[in-house]
Design a protein around this motif. Structure first.
Motif, PDB file in Angstrom:
ATOM      1  N   VAL A 169     -53.264 -36.721  16.816  1.00  0.00           N
ATOM      2  CA  VAL A 169     -53.138 -37.137  15.417  1.00  0.00           C
ATOM      3  C   VAL A 169     -53.447 -38.629  15.266  1.00  0.00           C
ATOM      4  N   VAL A 170     -52.952 -39.444  16.182  1.00  0.00           N
ATOM      5  CA  VAL A 170     -53.104 -40.895  16.064  1.00  0.00           C
ATOM      6  C   VAL A 170     -54.499 -41.356  16.473  1.00  0.00           C
ATOM      7  N   LEU A 171     -54.980 -40.854  17.607  1.00  0.00           N
ATOM      8  CA  LEU A 171     -56.251 -41.334  18.158  1.00  0.00           C
ATOM      9  C   LEU A 171     -57.446 -40.469  17.784  1.00  0.00           C
ATOM     10  N   GLY A 172     -57.191 -39.247  17.432  1.00  0.00           N
ATOM     11  CA  GLY A 172     -58.254 -38.257  17.269  1.00  0.00           C
ATOM     12  C   GLY A 172     -58.228 -37.345  18.493  1.00  0.00           C
ATOM     13  N   TRP A 173     -58.517 -36.067  18.284  1.00  0.00           N
ATOM     14  CA  TRP A 173     -58.359 -35.086  19.362  1.00  0.00           C
ATOM     15  C   TRP A 173     -59.288 -35.351  20.535  1.00  0.00           C
ATOM     16  N   ARG A 174     -60.520 -35.685  20.252  1.00  0.00           N
ATOM     17  CA  ARG A 174     -61.470 -35.932  21.336  1.00  0.00           C
ATOM     18  C   ARG A 174     -61.081 -37.178  22.134  1.00  0.00           C
ATOM     19  N   ALA A 175     -60.718 -38.248  21.424  1.00  0.00           N
ATOM     20  CA  ALA A 175     -60.323 -39.481  22.099  1.00  0.00           C
ATOM     21  C   ALA A 175     -59.053 -39.267  22.924  1.00  0.00           C
ATOM     22  N   ALA A 176     -58.087 -38.504  22.395  1.00  0.00           N
ATOM     23  CA  ALA A 176     -56.848 -38.239  23.134  1.00  0.00           C
ATOM     24  C   ALA A 176     -57.146 -37.479  24.418  1.00  0.00           C
ATOM     25  N   TYR A 177     -58.012 -36.483  24.335  1.00  0.00           N
ATOM     26  CA  TYR A 177     -58.378 -35.722  25.536  1.00  0.00           C
ATOM     27  C   TYR A 177     -59.099 -36.609  26.543  1.00  0.00           C
ATOM     28  N   SER A 230     -61.773 -45.331  28.249  1.00  0.00           N
ATOM     29  CA  SER A 230     -60.807 -46.411  28.434  1.00  0.00           C
ATOM     30  C   SER A 230     -59.833 -46.435  27.260  1.00  0.00           C
ATOM     31  N   PRO A 231     -58.547 -46.599  27.530  1.00  0.00           N
ATOM     32  CA  PRO A 231     -57.588 -46.697  26.425  1.00  0.00           C
ATOM     33  C   PRO A 231     -57.848 -47.893  25.517  1.00  0.00           C
ATOM     34  N   GLY A 232     -58.448 -48.936  26.033  1.00  0.00           N
ATOM     35  CA  GLY A 232     -58.724 -50.110  25.225  1.00  0.00           C
ATOM     36  C   GLY A 232     -59.810 -49.896  24.192  1.00  0.00           C
ATOM     37  N   ASP A 233     -60.595 -48.830  24.334  1.00  0.00           N
ATOM     38  CA  ASP A 233     -61.682 -48.549  23.399  1.00  0.00           C
ATOM     39  C   ASP A 233     -61.254 -47.647  22.242  1.00  0.00           C
ATOM     40  N   THR A 234     -59.976 -47.443  22.052  1.00  0.00           N
ATOM     41  CA  THR A 234     -59.494 -46.548  20.997  1.00  0.00           C
ATOM     42  C   THR A 234     -58.942 -47.351  19.825  1.00  0.00           C
ATOM     43  N   ASN A 235     -58.574 -46.644  18.761  1.00  0.00           N
ATOM     44  CA  ASN A 235     -58.025 -47.289  17.560  1.00  0.00           C
ATOM     45  C   ASN A 235     -56.632 -47.870  17.803  1.00  0.00           C
ATOM     46  N   PRO A 293     -54.716 -48.890  20.972  1.00  0.00           N
ATOM     47  CA  PRO A 293     -54.728 -49.030  22.426  1.00  0.00           C
ATOM     48  C   PRO A 293     -53.352 -48.911  23.079  1.00  0.00           C
ATOM     49  N   ALA A 294     -52.288 -49.336  22.417  1.00  0.00           N
ATOM     50  CA  ALA A 294     -50.953 -49.273  23.027  1.00  0.00           C
ATOM     51  C   ALA A 294     -50.570 -47.824  23.317  1.00  0.00           C
ATOM     52  N   TYR A 295     -50.768 -46.953  22.347  1.00  0.00           N
ATOM     53  CA  TYR A 295     -50.448 -45.538  22.571  1.00  0.00           C
ATOM     54  C   TYR A 295     -51.422 -44.915  23.563  1.00  0.00           C
ATOM     55  N   ALA A 296     -52.668 -45.327  23.491  1.00  0.00           N
ATOM     56  CA  ALA A 296     -53.670 -44.780  24.396  1.00  0.00           C
ATOM     57  C   ALA A 296     -53.359 -45.146  25.846  1.00  0.00           C
ATOM     58  N   TYR A 297     -52.836 -46.352  26.079  1.00  0.00           N
ATOM     59  CA  TYR A 297     -52.448 -46.727  27.441  1.00  0.00           C
ATOM     60  C   TYR A 297     -51.307 -45.849  27.943  1.00  0.00           C
ATOM     61  N   ALA A 298     -50.337 -45.552  27.086  1.00  0.00           N
ATOM     62  CA  ALA A 298     -49.246 -44.654  27.481  1.00  0.00           C
ATOM     63  C   ALA A 298     -49.785 -43.259  27.788  1.00  0.00           C
ATOM     64  N   LEU A 299     -50.678 -42.774  26.951  1.00  0.00           N
ATOM     65  CA  LEU A 299     -51.274 -41.458  27.174  1.00  0.00           C
ATOM     66  C   LEU A 299     -52.138 -41.455  28.434  1.00  0.00           C
ATOM     67  N   GLY A 300     -52.874 -42.526  28.657  1.00  0.00           N
ATOM     68  CA  GLY A 300     -53.696 -42.628  29.858  1.00  0.00           C
ATOM     69  C   GLY A 300     -52.853 -42.676  31.117  1.00  0.00           C
ATOM     70  N   LEU A 301     -51.734 -43.403  31.072  1.00  0.00           N
ATOM     71  CA  LEU A 301     -50.829 -43.453  32.214  1.00  0.00           C
ATOM     72  C   LEU A 301     -50.228 -42.080  32.492  1.00  0.00           C
TER      73      LEU A 301
END
Length: 124
Positions: free
Chosen positions: A41-49, A57-62, A64-72
């Motif tokens: 919902v936050v990043l977009g389904w494709r970006a989250a996957y 890279s999590p830094g390339d998303t809308n 990045p803080a949540y993307a880093y948690a998801l990436g970890l």
């Protein structure tokens, strides 16, 4: 009520992986799924996957803080799940094909090598 209690108590008869999957697995799966859905919902389904599996890279998303948690989470949890499942399946196949007990096999190998007992202990 008693049937539920008896069913819960009978879980201790399961082997370790099955016991874990039944008792702890649903909670982990729920947390994992919830984080992924929120990421979708936050990043977009494709970006989250793509962040989850390490393609982006999590830094390339809308966000990045949540993307880093998801990436970890993906970096830690996905290989653990895949490795655990593969290890469990390989162990099951090995156990299924094992026809000779390990102690019997060791005794056969010792007889084949020509010695019947362990070497004597050397005293200092």
């Amino acid at each position: 009520m008693e049937q539920t209690r008896d069913a819960f108590r009978s879980l201790s008869r399961l082997n370790r992986p099955r016991y874990w999957l039944v008792t702890r697995g649903p909670a982990w799966l729920t947390v994992f799924g919830l984080l992924y859905v929120v990421g979708g919902v936050v990043l977009g389904w494709r970006a989250a996957y793509e962040v989850l599996v390490g393609l982006q890279s999590p830094g390339d998303t809308n966000v990045p803080a949540y993307a880093y948690a998801l990436g970890l989470l993906g970096w830690l949890l996905v290989p653990a799940i895949i490795g655990g499942a593969a290890g469990y399946l390989v162990t099951r196949q090995i156990d299924r094909r094992r026809t000779v007990d390990a102690e019997d096999l060791l005794a056969q190998m010792r007889r084949g090598a020509g010695h019947l007992a362990d070497p004597p202990q050397v005293r200092e």
